[in-house]
Design an enzyme around this catalytic site. Structure first.
Site, PDB file in Angstrom:
ATOM      1  N   TYR A   1     -81.164  20.398   1.743  1.00 17.39           N
ATOM      2  CA  TYR A   1     -81.956  19.316   1.236  1.00 17.39           C
ATOM      3  C   TYR A   1     -82.868  18.396   2.303  1.00 17.39           C
ATOM      4  CZ  TYR A   1     -79.448  20.653  -2.806  1.00 17.39           C
ATOM      5  OH  TYR A   1     -78.726  21.610  -3.926  1.00 17.39           O
TER       6      TYR A   1
ATOM      7  N   HIS B   1     -87.740  21.358  -7.730  1.00 18.15           N
ATOM      8  CA  HIS B   1     -86.485  21.530  -6.909  1.00 18.15           C
ATOM      9  C   HIS B   1     -86.792  21.514  -5.713  1.00 18.15           C
ATOM     10  CE1 HIS B   1     -84.282  22.295 -10.548  1.00 18.15           C
ATOM     11  NE2 HIS B   1     -85.101  22.964 -10.825  1.00 18.15           N
ATOM     12  N   ILE B   2     -86.106  20.838  -4.853  1.00 13.85           N
ATOM     13  CA  ILE B   2     -86.439  20.735  -3.351  1.00 13.85           C
ATOM     14  C   ILE B   2     -85.897  22.068  -2.648  1.00 13.85           C
ATOM     15  CG2 ILE B   2     -85.495  19.577  -1.209  1.00 13.85           C
ATOM     16  CD1 ILE B   2     -84.957  17.059  -3.080  1.00 13.85           C
ATOM     17  N   SER B   3     -85.053  22.615  -3.179  1.00 13.06           N
ATOM     18  CA  SER B   3     -84.563  24.111  -2.619  1.00 13.06           C
ATOM     19  C   SER B   3     -85.091  25.225  -3.364  1.00 13.06           C
ATOM     20  CB  SER B   3     -83.086  24.042  -2.573  1.00 13.06           C
ATOM     21  OG  SER B   3     -82.379  24.226  -3.882  1.00 13.06           O
TER      22      SER B   3
HETATM   23  C1  DQA Z   1     -81.758  20.859  -6.955  1.00 16.76           C
HETATM   24  C2  DQA Z   1     -81.012  22.229  -7.015  1.00 16.76           C
HETATM   25  C3  DQA Z   1     -79.990  22.207  -7.846  1.00 16.76           C
HETATM   26  O1  DQA Z   1     -79.321  23.383  -8.070  1.00 16.76           O
HETATM   27  C4  DQA Z   1     -78.836  21.123  -7.352  1.00 16.76           C
HETATM   28  O2  DQA Z   1     -77.901  21.175  -8.345  1.00 16.76           O
HETATM   29  C5  DQA Z   1     -79.459  19.969  -7.218  1.00 16.76           C
HETATM   30  C6  DQA Z   1     -80.876  19.830  -6.584  1.00 16.76           C
HETATM   31  C7  DQA Z   1     -83.119  20.915  -5.868  1.00 16.76           C
HETATM   32  O3  DQA Z   1     -83.530  19.998  -5.810  1.00 16.76           O
HETATM   33  O4  DQA Z   1     -82.987  21.864  -5.028  1.00 16.76           O
HETATM   34  O5  DQA Z   1     -78.719  18.978  -7.296  1.00 16.76           O
HETATM   35  O6  DQA Z   1     -82.249  20.435  -8.165  1.00 16.76           O
END
Ligand code: DQA
Length: 142
Positions: A22, A99-101
């Site tokens: 992240y 989603h960041i990832s």
């Molecule tokens: C997330 C991806 C999700 O799988 C994870 O549980 C998160 C962050 C992301 O921003 O990549 O908490 O939403």
């Protein structure tokens, strides 16, 4: 135009949690970055973060007749929460999932997204920039 920027579980831990996935920038810096971007575009942004599913549902409901768009990263609730999906459906406000990832290239369980069914677009794997792309998408009225 008014946009709600909603972040769910564990996103308050940005900068601390799994920096290899992240990054090392904080939630506060994410808010600042989006705030500046919105300011330049004349968009009013309202921010909310919670680790609690029901609180996220309450906040999404408050978008009814109150926001023109929602940008939401539900965190892990993405993969589990029908209640959050239903809240987005209930308010009928154009919503983008962020989603960041890149959730589709991680564990199998992260490939399931309930909220996606109610979203106009999903942006995944673009880091913090994904939130800005989501704001721009909503601002273009797509
Ligand atoms: C997330 C991806 C999700 O799988 C994870 O549980 C998160 C962050 C992301 O921003 O990549 O908490 O939403």
């Amino acid at each position: 135009m008014k946009i709600f920027i909603i972040n769910g579980a564990n996103l308050n831990m940005l900068g601390i949690r799994e920096p290899d996935i992240y990054g090392n920038k904080t939630y506060a810096s994410l808010v600042e970055m989006i705030r500046e971007h919105c300011l330049k575009k004349g968009i009013e942004a309202e921010f909310y973060q919670s680790n609690h599913e029901g609180d996220l549902v309450d906040y999404i409901q408050s978008a009814y007749k109150n926001a023109d768009g929602i940008v939401i990263n539900p965190g892990a609730y993405t993969h589990t929460s029908v209640a959050i999906l239903d809240a987005v459906k209930a308010v009928g406000v154009p919503t983008v999932e962020v989603h960041i990832s890149d959730v589709d290239s991680r564990e199998e369980f992260r490939k399931t997204s309930y909220i996606r069914l109610a979203c106009k677009k999903t942006i995944s794997g673009r880091g913090f920039a994904g939130y800005l792309d989501a704001v721009d998408f909503l601002a273009e009225g797509k």
